[in-house]
Design an enzyme around this catalytic site. Structure first.
Site, short mmCIF file in Angstrom:
data_model
loop_
_atom_site.label_atom_id
_atom_site.label_comp_id
_atom_site.label_asym_id
_atom_site.label_seq_id
_atom_site.Cartn_x
_atom_site.Cartn_y
_atom_site.Cartn_z
N PRO A 75 0.81 -1.23 0.00
CA PRO A 75 0.00 0.00 0.00
C PRO A 75 0.84 1.27 0.00
CG PRO A 75 -0.08 -1.09 2.14
CD PRO A 75 0.63 -2.02 1.22
N SER A 104 -4.09 1.90 -0.47
CA SER A 104 -3.86 2.61 0.80
C SER A 104 -5.08 3.42 1.21
CB SER A 104 -2.68 3.55 0.61
OG SER A 104 -2.68 4.57 1.58
N HIS A 272 8.58 -0.04 6.81
CA HIS A 272 7.90 1.04 6.09
C HIS A 272 8.84 1.64 5.04
CE1 HIS A 272 3.97 3.18 6.76
NE2 HIS A 272 4.49 4.00 5.88
N ARG A 307 14.08 -4.65 -4.85
CA ARG A 307 14.26 -3.93 -6.11
C ARG A 307 14.50 -4.85 -7.30
NH1 ARG A 307 12.49 -0.81 -3.18
NH2 ARG A 307 13.48 1.00 -2.21
C1 FMN Z 1 5.16 7.06 -1.55
C2 FMN Z 1 4.89 6.06 -0.48
C3 FMN Z 1 3.69 6.11 0.21
C4 FMN Z 1 3.41 5.17 1.20
N1 FMN Z 1 2.18 5.19 1.82
C5 FMN Z 1 1.85 4.18 2.67
C6 FMN Z 1 0.52 4.07 3.17
O1 FMN Z 1 -0.35 4.88 2.86
N2 FMN Z 1 0.25 3.05 4.01
C7 FMN Z 1 1.20 2.11 4.37
O2 FMN Z 1 0.91 1.19 5.12
N3 FMN Z 1 2.46 2.20 3.90
C8 FMN Z 1 2.80 3.19 3.05
N4 FMN Z 1 4.06 3.25 2.52
C9 FMN Z 1 5.05 2.21 2.89
C10 FMN Z 1 4.90 1.00 1.96
O3 FMN Z 1 3.70 0.30 2.18
C11 FMN Z 1 6.03 -0.01 2.15
O4 FMN Z 1 6.13 -0.40 3.48
C12 FMN Z 1 7.37 0.51 1.65
O5 FMN Z 1 7.21 1.33 0.51
C13 FMN Z 1 8.26 -0.68 1.31
O6 FMN Z 1 9.50 -0.27 0.92
P1 FMN Z 1 9.99 -0.12 -0.60
O7 FMN Z 1 9.38 1.15 -1.10
O8 FMN Z 1 11.45 -0.04 -0.44
O9 FMN Z 1 9.50 -1.32 -1.36
C14 FMN Z 1 4.37 4.18 1.54
C15 FMN Z 1 5.58 4.14 0.83
C16 FMN Z 1 5.85 5.07 -0.17
C17 FMN Z 1 7.14 4.96 -0.92
#
Ligand code: FMN
Length: 388
Positions: A75, A104, A272, A307
């Site tokens: 999400p 999300s 996160h 990645r």
């Molecule tokens: C732009 C962005 C917005 C995000 N928004 C949410 C969110 O609304 N809810 C949530 O649980 N995690 C959120 N996350 C965290 C992601 O769910 C996830 O844990 C994280 O992106 C994983 O790492 P990665 O980007 O390296 O794959 C967000 C991540 C990014 C990059």
């Protein structure tokens, strides 16, 4: 485009800096963000030979559902900042590829629309707390739309210190300034596409169709994201949501054990994406202890720093049942737009995972096991006493 690294570079060139940094950035000095990626980089896999695997089966089962590949879209709020239409395009591409797409709470597309686009593959992520009635309405809408997998995020109770966003003055709507204007003008493709589509919004918080979410709603969203949820709330949520419940954002083995005991169906081991706290272990580093704590059969998902298809193989071999990716997909739409980005990103990941499995002698996902890890030479030499 042949790798996620290339997609990221192209996205960096095409997106205004304020937007790219929001997506790409992490908390504090970004040590956690870097660690997520370097921890994968440091892990080596040791191929097995003479195991014919002309055909590889990438499908796997998670929580009673068969997916064509062992990964999905994690999400992310405001995906449409990466390119207009990203939420919809990713949901549609995920459904076509038969993998999950997690919408999300902070998405820029409604629950109902995503559920229509990906009827079997849409999950819904919720931030709880603040105003319980709002959360309850969101759950009721998700349920009515046919969504059966809920992801409850538990690691975002405070607003993170994201220094790039602070330096750029990131806010929504984007704050008008000469610097923003220069940023937008030097990225005309994105600016024009976004101007035509309209700036992304928190679509699930409109009070009426056509009406923009108000300032008060932004404040309410803040409070949702800063809710101090506790064990009682998790217990109530477990009783309230009768379908699949996945708890996201767990690193500590004791927390994982308690969450599993409370009746959650699965856990996402996640920091996160290094966006909440800089000084955290990489998710892949935290995974083994969590696996140990919850036992071999409990469904564990992993995100943060994935990645490539090789990374997916490593996470599965290390004990995850399923992998989620975030930024990787936004680099794809940022680089290539919403029409081409998702399919190209998926094909890169599928191709890499398939190749990795072929090289490793793994014809099924279940063949990706811990015995495929190579002990780094240094560690082995220390153990054998030849390096002190
Ligand atoms: C732009 C962005 C917005 C995000 N928004 C949410 C969110 O609304 N809810 C949530 O649980 N995690 C959120 N996350 C965290 C992601 O769910 C996830 O844990 C994280 O992106 C994983 O790492 P990665 O980007 O390296 O794959 C967000 C991540 C990014 C990059």
């Amino acid at each position: 485009m042949h790798s996620v690294a290339e997609l990221r570079l192209r996205a960096r060139a095409r997106l205004p800096r304020v937007v790219f940094d929001f997506i790409d950035g992490g908390a504090g000095d970004e040590a956690g963000l870097r660690r997520n990626e370097s921890a994968f980089g440091e892990l080596c896999l040791l191929p097995r030979v003479l195991r014919p695997c002309r055909e590889r089966d990438l499908s796997t089962e998670l929580l009673g559902q068969r997916y064509a590949m062992p990964f999905g879209v994690t999400p992310m709020g405001l995906c449409n900042l990466a390119w207009p239409g990203t939420d919809r395009a990713l949901a549609w591409a995920a459904a076509r590829a038969q993998i999950p797409y997690a919408l999300s709470t902070m998405a820029s597309t409604s629950i109902e629309e995503i559920a229509r686009l990906a009827p079997e593959h849409a999950w819904f992520q919720i931030y709880l707390g603040g105003d319980p009635a709002t959360a309850d309405q969101l759950l009721a809408r998700a349920e009515a739309a046919g969504i059966r997998t809920l992801v409850l995020t538990v690691d975002a109770n405070f607003t993170a210190r994201r220094l790039r966003d602070r330096a750029n003055g990131f806010a929504l709507p984007l704050r008008k300034s000469p610097r923003l204007l220069a940023d937008l003008l030097s990225h005309p493709h994105w600016s024009w596409a976004t101007l035509r589509a309209g700036a992304p919004n928190f679509e699930n918080f409109r009070t009426a169709p056509g009406r923009r979410p108000s300032i008060q709603i932004s404040a309410m969203l803040q409070s949702l994201a800063q809710a101090h949820i506790d064990w009682d709330i998790l217990e109530r949520m477990r009783a309230r949501w009768k379908h699949t419940l996945i708890v996201k954002g767990v690193l500590h083995p004791e927390d994982a054990q308690r969450i599993a005991a409370l009746g959650a169906d699965g856990i996402v081991v996640s920091n996160h994406g290094g966006r909440q706290l800089a000084s955290v272990p990489a998710s892949i580093e935290a995974l083994p202890a969590v696996r140990e704590a919850v036992g071999p059969l409990f469904p564990l998902l992993l995100d943060s720093g994935v990645r490539s298809g090789d990374d997916i193989a490593k996470a599965l071999a290390a004990g995850a049942n399923f992998v989620l990716l975030g930024r990787t997909f936004l680099y794809g739409t940022g680089a290539l737009g919403a029409e081409r980005g998702p399919a190209v990103t998926l094909e890169i990941l599928r191709g890499e995972l398939d190749t990795a499995m072929a090289q490793l002698g793994a014809s099924r996902i279940a063949d990706l096991r811990p015995d495929l890890f190579f002990q780094p030479l240094q560690a082995r030499a220390v153990r054998q006493g030849s390096i002190r």
